[in-house]
Design a protein around this motif. Sequence first.
Motif, short mmCIF file in Angstrom:
data_model
loop_
_atom_site.label_atom_id
_atom_site.label_comp_id
_atom_site.label_asym_id
_atom_site.label_seq_id
_atom_site.Cartn_x
_atom_site.Cartn_y
_atom_site.Cartn_z
N UNK A 83 0.83 -1.21 0.00
CA UNK A 83 0.00 0.00 0.00
C UNK A 83 0.86 1.26 0.00
N UNK A 84 2.00 1.19 0.66
CA UNK A 84 2.90 2.35 0.73
C UNK A 84 3.45 2.74 -0.65
N UNK A 85 3.37 1.83 -1.60
CA UNK A 85 3.88 2.10 -2.94
C UNK A 85 2.83 2.79 -3.82
N UNK A 86 1.59 2.81 -3.33
CA UNK A 86 0.52 3.49 -4.07
C UNK A 86 0.63 4.99 -3.82
N UNK A 87 0.55 5.77 -4.86
CA UNK A 87 0.84 7.20 -4.77
C UNK A 87 0.03 7.93 -3.70
N UNK A 88 -1.28 7.68 -3.62
CA UNK A 88 -2.10 8.45 -2.68
C UNK A 88 -1.86 8.07 -1.23
N UNK A 89 -1.17 6.93 -1.00
CA UNK A 89 -0.86 6.50 0.36
C UNK A 89 0.60 6.72 0.73
N UNK A 90 1.42 6.98 -0.25
CA UNK A 90 2.88 6.99 -0.06
C UNK A 90 3.34 7.91 1.05
N UNK A 91 2.79 9.11 1.11
CA UNK A 91 3.21 10.10 2.10
C UNK A 91 2.36 10.07 3.37
N UNK A 92 1.34 9.22 3.39
CA UNK A 92 0.42 9.16 4.52
C UNK A 92 0.70 7.98 5.43
N UNK A 93 0.98 6.82 4.83
CA UNK A 93 1.06 5.55 5.56
C UNK A 93 2.47 5.25 6.06
N UNK A 94 2.58 4.99 7.37
CA UNK A 94 3.88 4.64 7.97
C UNK A 94 3.73 3.35 8.78
N UNK A 95 4.66 2.44 8.62
CA UNK A 95 4.64 1.16 9.32
C UNK A 95 5.73 1.14 10.38
N UNK A 96 5.33 0.91 11.63
CA UNK A 96 6.27 0.86 12.76
C UNK A 96 6.03 -0.44 13.54
N UNK A 97 6.61 -1.54 13.06
CA UNK A 97 6.34 -2.86 13.67
C UNK A 97 7.06 -3.08 14.99
N UNK A 98 6.56 -4.09 15.73
CA UNK A 98 7.21 -4.54 16.96
C UNK A 98 7.46 -6.05 16.87
N UNK A 99 8.18 -6.58 17.82
CA UNK A 99 8.59 -7.98 17.74
C UNK A 99 7.53 -8.96 18.18
N UNK A 100 6.48 -8.49 18.85
CA UNK A 100 5.44 -9.39 19.32
C UNK A 100 4.30 -8.64 19.95
N UNK A 101 3.30 -9.39 20.46
CA UNK A 101 2.14 -8.77 21.10
C UNK A 101 2.52 -8.35 22.52
N UNK A 102 2.63 -7.05 22.71
CA UNK A 102 3.13 -6.50 23.97
C UNK A 102 2.08 -5.68 24.71
N UNK A 103 0.84 -5.74 24.25
CA UNK A 103 -0.22 -5.00 24.93
C UNK A 103 -0.69 -3.81 24.12
N UNK A 104 -1.99 -3.57 24.15
CA UNK A 104 -2.57 -2.49 23.36
C UNK A 104 -2.07 -1.12 23.78
N UNK A 105 -2.01 -0.89 25.08
CA UNK A 105 -1.54 0.41 25.57
C UNK A 105 -0.11 0.70 25.13
N UNK A 106 0.74 -0.31 25.21
CA UNK A 106 2.13 -0.11 24.82
C UNK A 106 2.26 0.11 23.31
N UNK A 107 1.30 -0.42 22.54
CA UNK A 107 1.31 -0.18 21.09
C UNK A 107 1.06 1.30 20.80
N UNK A 108 0.13 1.90 21.54
CA UNK A 108 -0.13 3.33 21.38
C UNK A 108 1.11 4.15 21.74
N UNK A 109 1.76 3.76 22.84
CA UNK A 109 2.94 4.49 23.29
C UNK A 109 4.07 4.36 22.26
#
Length: 275
Positions: A83-109
Amino acid sequence: MTRTTTRKPNGGGDTVKYSIIVPTYNEQLNIAMLLALIVEAMEEGTKRKEGRKISPSSSTPSYEVIVVDDNSQDQTQQTIQKLQKIEKYRDVLRLKPRKGKLGLGSAYIHGLQFARGEFVILMDADLSHNPKAIPEFIRKQEEGDYDVVTGTRYLASSSSSLSISSRITNSSSSTKSSRKSKIKEQECGVYGWDTRRKLTSRVANYLAHVLLNPGVSDLTGSFRLYRKTTFQALVSSMQSVGYVFQMEIIVRAKRGGFKVAEVPISFVDRDTSKD
């Protein structure tokens, strides 16, 4: 308040005003639709603002979508990368992954670390939250200069539920009919829950109100807008990282003297079969 000065998505201006943080885990089937709906909602919200003939200082709100993926076992991350390669999403979409499920609150942080906006918007990726409500959150925040705007499933208000488009029309009879229709569309509530689950949620919120006196009708909802500096101040003292995070942070916000408003939303239960 110091405003962030960064490049605006879609090539206009130099400020990202809204950072939409979306935690994901195995959301391959939903993420493309969610992003399309977010972009549509933000663009439609902008058109409606322009229709109200707002001042030049209230220019088009720029935004970014930060996806915090907790090492999904499906193709969520690969889908986002495509999706990041599609022009209308290129400057909008950012992916910041983590190594595992660490809790919803910590995902926001985690997402907050990368947020460039003056405001952060938190929402689920499973389509249980309708992005069409985002412009209403923004309108509400601007209306009272609120620090937090939280979606509520339990407090209907025709004036709050009314869509922005119906506010800019005239007072003709056709408009009145349109407004009634819009109000009906925007009614708050929960869809997809059985009676037992609805009752459990109501009782939990009632007990929390009695014990904590939070001053909001929906403590456990996760669809919210925060002023970024407010969110940073609140999470610095948070103890919860799981689903209790939502309850703790709104209680801290009220007790800390921050201005909090509510916007009625509809919540559609997710399909948990993939979890």
